[in-house]
Motif scaffolding. Structure first.
Motif, PDB file in Angstrom:
ATOM      1  N   ARG A 137     -19.106 -20.663  22.323  1.00 24.08           N
ATOM      2  CA  ARG A 137     -18.271 -21.760  22.777  1.00 24.08           C
ATOM      3  C   ARG A 137     -16.991 -21.851  21.944  1.00 24.08           C
ATOM      4  O   ARG A 137     -16.781 -21.081  21.009  1.00 24.08           O
ATOM      5  CB  ARG A 137     -19.067 -23.067  22.739  1.00 24.08           C
ATOM      6  CG  ARG A 137     -20.391 -22.987  23.539  1.00 24.08           C
ATOM      7  CD  ARG A 137     -20.974 -24.332  23.818  1.00 24.08           C
ATOM      8  NE  ARG A 137     -20.118 -25.087  24.725  1.00 24.08           N
ATOM      9  CZ  ARG A 137     -20.140 -24.955  26.049  1.00 24.08           C
ATOM     10  NH1 ARG A 137     -20.965 -24.098  26.637  1.00 24.08           N
ATOM     11  NH2 ARG A 137     -19.337 -25.674  26.805  1.00 24.08           N
ATOM     12  N   ARG A 162      -7.087 -29.707  24.903  1.00 24.09           N
ATOM     13  CA  ARG A 162      -7.934 -29.706  26.099  1.00 24.09           C
ATOM     14  C   ARG A 162      -9.340 -29.217  25.801  1.00 24.09           C
ATOM     15  O   ARG A 162     -10.338 -29.800  26.255  1.00 24.09           O
ATOM     16  CB  ARG A 162      -7.291 -28.817  27.171  1.00 24.09           C
ATOM     17  CG  ARG A 162      -8.131 -28.642  28.440  1.00 24.09           C
ATOM     18  CD  ARG A 162      -8.416 -29.974  29.119  1.00 24.09           C
ATOM     19  NE  ARG A 162      -9.162 -29.794  30.368  1.00 24.09           N
ATOM     20  CZ  ARG A 162      -9.789 -30.777  30.999  1.00 24.09           C
ATOM     21  NH1 ARG A 162      -9.747 -32.016  30.498  1.00 24.09           N
ATOM     22  NH2 ARG A 162     -10.431 -30.550  32.116  1.00 24.09           N
ATOM     23  N   MET A 163      -9.480 -28.149  25.019  1.00 26.79           N
ATOM     24  CA  MET A 163     -10.793 -27.621  24.705  1.00 26.79           C
ATOM     25  C   MET A 163     -11.589 -28.600  23.842  1.00 26.79           C
ATOM     26  O   MET A 163     -12.810 -28.731  24.000  1.00 26.79           O
ATOM     27  CB  MET A 163     -10.676 -26.269  24.004  1.00 26.79           C
ATOM     28  CG  MET A 163     -10.147 -25.161  24.895  1.00 26.79           C
ATOM     29  SD  MET A 163     -11.141 -24.916  26.399  1.00 26.79           S
ATOM     30  CE  MET A 163     -12.742 -24.514  25.702  1.00 26.79           C
ATOM     31  N   LEU A 187     -13.202 -31.218  25.946  1.00 27.01           N
ATOM     32  CA  LEU A 187     -14.362 -30.731  26.682  1.00 27.01           C
ATOM     33  C   LEU A 187     -15.581 -30.493  25.801  1.00 27.01           C
ATOM     34  O   LEU A 187     -16.717 -30.545  26.281  1.00 27.01           O
ATOM     35  CB  LEU A 187     -14.002 -29.424  27.403  1.00 27.01           C
ATOM     36  CG  LEU A 187     -12.938 -29.519  28.502  1.00 27.01           C
ATOM     37  CD1 LEU A 187     -12.623 -28.125  29.030  1.00 27.01           C
ATOM     38  CD2 LEU A 187     -13.399 -30.418  29.640  1.00 27.01           C
ATOM     39  N   GLU A 188     -15.345 -30.225  24.517  1.00 28.28           N
ATOM     40  CA  GLU A 188     -16.434 -29.744  23.665  1.00 28.28           C
ATOM     41  C   GLU A 188     -16.941 -30.746  22.636  1.00 28.28           C
ATOM     42  O   GLU A 188     -17.818 -30.409  21.835  1.00 28.28           O
ATOM     43  CB  GLU A 188     -15.974 -28.479  22.912  1.00 28.28           C
ATOM     44  CG  GLU A 188     -15.661 -27.306  23.816  1.00 28.28           C
ATOM     45  CD  GLU A 188     -16.913 -26.660  24.366  1.00 28.28           C
ATOM     46  OE1 GLU A 188     -17.771 -26.257  23.565  1.00 28.28           O
ATOM     47  OE2 GLU A 188     -17.023 -26.560  25.597  1.00 28.28           O
TER      48      GLU A 188
END
Length: 646
Positions: free
Chosen positions: A310, A349-350, A353-354
């Motif tokens: 990830r 952005r990542m 999401l994470e």
């Protein structure tokens, strides 16, 4: 108003009986002091000091809710031979663990790393790992590490390595939780305290030799009453891939399989050690889980935890195993403390999401009956029965229990009598619906674990058509004319069977005072002139407890309602009136619907009380279906610490 402290209920009984700290004897036999979570004293360290790397490790080792934090495969953060070292995500996770050790909603008691601390096993990589873990060392964190295939090669007979020099047993010598290591140094044992007992965690090498397995088996043998969590780099692998996200993970409860080496671990260590209930490994991704029966026929939960595929190679992501011994559940969640530390408005952005992973493989709950699962090696003593004299509190008007009368499984007969142990003469005798078979009311040893008497009556009654048997006081019983003007407490224990039916068994009676409310001169709102003047029952809508009573102080009833009662489980019910207001309790907890209406006493027509029977308009119309245990009626309001459960 502050509730009085509870008395010695079953939990304190179990603790006093020696289930708390069950590993102390075994640890002492090894010459090792039992590990204990540090007890917090004074003010907790500020969040700012923890963020800077300070703070104290102070979990609550007695709380029945605690968390084990798991950190898998952080290898890509430490690739020294490629001049790529990025410790910040892992440092953030360690700060999170330290900070949340003192949070009662988290109560992190231990941190387990699942191996692959580095990508290249290089000395420079381990120098950076060493520096990062000093954050945990300085705070006194109880933690374990193990070697993955990117940290070492071969099995645990390999001799010295940068891993062993950096993260070997010498690192843990001053940890309270460190129990010891095998001669190779690659396999270690740790004991942490949680929920009032010790728990053993084994951290095993990437490839354990026969000698290493023999050592681990010996550790378990010398600690025969400790539940065991086994950590290893490889045991199970996922049965699905990471091609799309959210993952097409199939059955989230069964999307992993034992690997070839995992079978070796199963055969050499897990299968015959019933104490091992949970295994945790990394190495493979995506995450997954499965359950397998051991030689004792008990479930072993085998979980993969790995996020290296990830964003930011997992970014030091943590899987949090929240153990709840009150709810018999293990709740699992996956978070990224490194991202959570950041200002939400400034996350890329990542990172958005994470920050938390919420798919079925990353956030889930596992029902887990701890007492039952551990009973093979931690026998649970039964709370002893208490003599009637111990629970005849001042003001007791009637006390019925069902031990020492009929044999377990035998029917109640007309010649048998349930004595009023208060000595007031409110004895109970059998009444049956015409045509009812003898087995409709039987003596049984089943009982609530905190019930004074270790027996109950099993009623097989119902309506449509009316059938069953019940008990009644005699015509001259003094309880029949009692009006309870100074208050009252009515207590009993009930269990509703799985074959309960809302039509046949709805609104079934537990305890009823005969006499129609209309005959008692009652009228007005919510009044039904044909219903009894007092009835404790369970409804047809979800098995809620209902106490409907016509008091002396008004012409209409007051009604208390509880939540629904689950079937096949014992429940303690208490109805408490302080002379003006009535409160219903389930398991010593007040229910939501307790009206503030002034309610003095209970109306009486001088008629009998029915245990398990109900009248409407003077005619029997329903009989209880299930179990009823001890019943006590007291002519005053009792505190919760005076209930029969204490």
């Amino acid at each position: 108003m502050r509730e009085n402290q509870p008395g010695p209920n079953r939990r304190s009984f179990l603790r006093n009986a020696g289930l708390a700290g069950v590993g102390a004897t075994a640890l002492g036999a090894l010459g090792v002091a039992p590990a204990e979570a540090d007890t917090a004293n004074g003010n907790a360290d500020s969040a700012d000091s923890v963020t800077r790397g300070g703070g104290r490790w102070h979990p609550d080792g007695e709380s029945r809710q605690f968390t084990v934090a798991v950190m898998p495969d952080t290898q890509y953060l430490y690739w020294g031979s490629q001049n790529s070292v990025n410790p910040e995500p892992q440092e953030a996770s360690l700060r999170y663990v330290i900070r949340n050790s003192g949070d009662p909603d988290r109560n992190i008691v231990f941190l387990a790393h699942l191996g692959d601390l580095t990508q290249d096993a290089d000395v420079t990589s381990f120098q950076a790992v060493d520096k990062t873990f000093k954050l945990a060392d300085s705070a006194g964190v109880a933690y374990s590490v193990l070697a993955g295939n990117h940290d070492v090669s071969g099995d645990d007979t390999r001799g010295t390595t940068p891993y062993l020099q950096t993260m070997g047993p010498q690192r843990f010598r001053r940890q309270k939780s460190f129990l010891g290591s095998d001669p190779s140094g690659y396999n270690t044992a740790h004991v942490f305290r949680a929920a009032g007992r010790e728990w053993l965690l084994l951290a095993m090498d990437w490839r354990t030799s026969a000698a290493g397995f023999a050592w681990a088996n010996d550790v378990i043998r010398k600690n025969p009453r400790l539940p065991v969590i086994l950590t290893c780099h490889e045991i199970v692998a996922p049965t699905y891939g990471d091609e799309v996200y959210p993952y097409e993970s199939g059955d989230a409860e069964n999307n992993a399989e034992i690997t070839g080496y995992g079978q070796t671990v199963w055969d050499a260590l897990i299968k015959d050690n019933d104490q091992i209930f949970l295994t945790l490994n990394g190495h493979y991704w995506p995450s997954g889980r499965m359950t397998k029966k051991n030689a004792a026929g008990h479930d072993v939960h085998l979980h993969i935890t790995n996020y290296q595929n990830r964003y930011m190679s997992g970014g030091g992501m943590l899987r949090l195993y929240h153990f709840d011994l009150e709810r018999n559940t293990i709740d699992v969640e996956t978070v990224s403390p490194w991202i959570l530390e950041k200002d939400p408005a400034k996350r890329n952005r990542m990172e958005v999401l994470e920050s938390r992973l919420t798919t079925s493989v990353d956030r889930f709950s596992t029902p887990f009956d701890f007492e039952q699962r551990f009973a093979g090696f931690i026998p649970v003593p039964v709370r002893p029965a208490r003599p009637a004299g111990k629970v005849l509190v001042p003001g007791t008007l009637a006390y019925w229990r069902f031990d020492n009368v009929g044999a377990n499984g035998s029917p109640v007969t007309a010649g048998q009598k349930v004595r009023d142990l208060s000595g007031h003469g409110n004895d109970l005798t059998l009444q049956s619906v015409a045509g009812t078979a003898p087995g409709a009311l039987i003596w049984t040893d089943d009982h609530h674990p905190d019930q004074p008497g270790h027996a109950s009556l099993r009623f097989a009654g119902g309506r449509s058509p009316l059938h069953g048997a019940y008990l009644t006081t005699g015509a001259g019983a003094p309880l029949n004319t009692e009006t309870f003007q100074r208050g009252y407490t009515i207590e009993t224990f009930v269990k509703i069977p799985r074959d309960w039916d809302g039509g046949a068994n709805g609104n079934m009676p537990v305890l009823v005072r005969r006499g129609a409310s209309g005959d008692a001169g009652k009228h007005g709102k919510n009044t039904d002139p044909k219903e009894p003047v007092a009835q404790l029952m369970t409804t047809n809508n979800g098995r809620e407890v209902q106490f409907n009573c016509y008091p002396l102080s008004q012409t209409y009833p007051t009604t208390n309602w509880s939540h629904g009662l689950a079937e096949d489980q014992w429940w303690h019910i208490a109805v408490v009136n302080d002379g003006h207001h009535t409160t219903v309790y389930v398991e010593s907890s007040p229910v939501a619907d307790n009206p503030s209406t002034d309610s003095v006493g209970i109306a009486s027509l001088g008629l009998t009380w029915l245990l398990g029977g109900h009248e409407y308009g003077g005619a029997l119309d329903n009989v209880f279906h299930g179990w009823i245990g001890d019943v006590r009626i007291v002519g005053r309001a009792l505190r919760s610490d005076e209930f029969l459960t204490h």
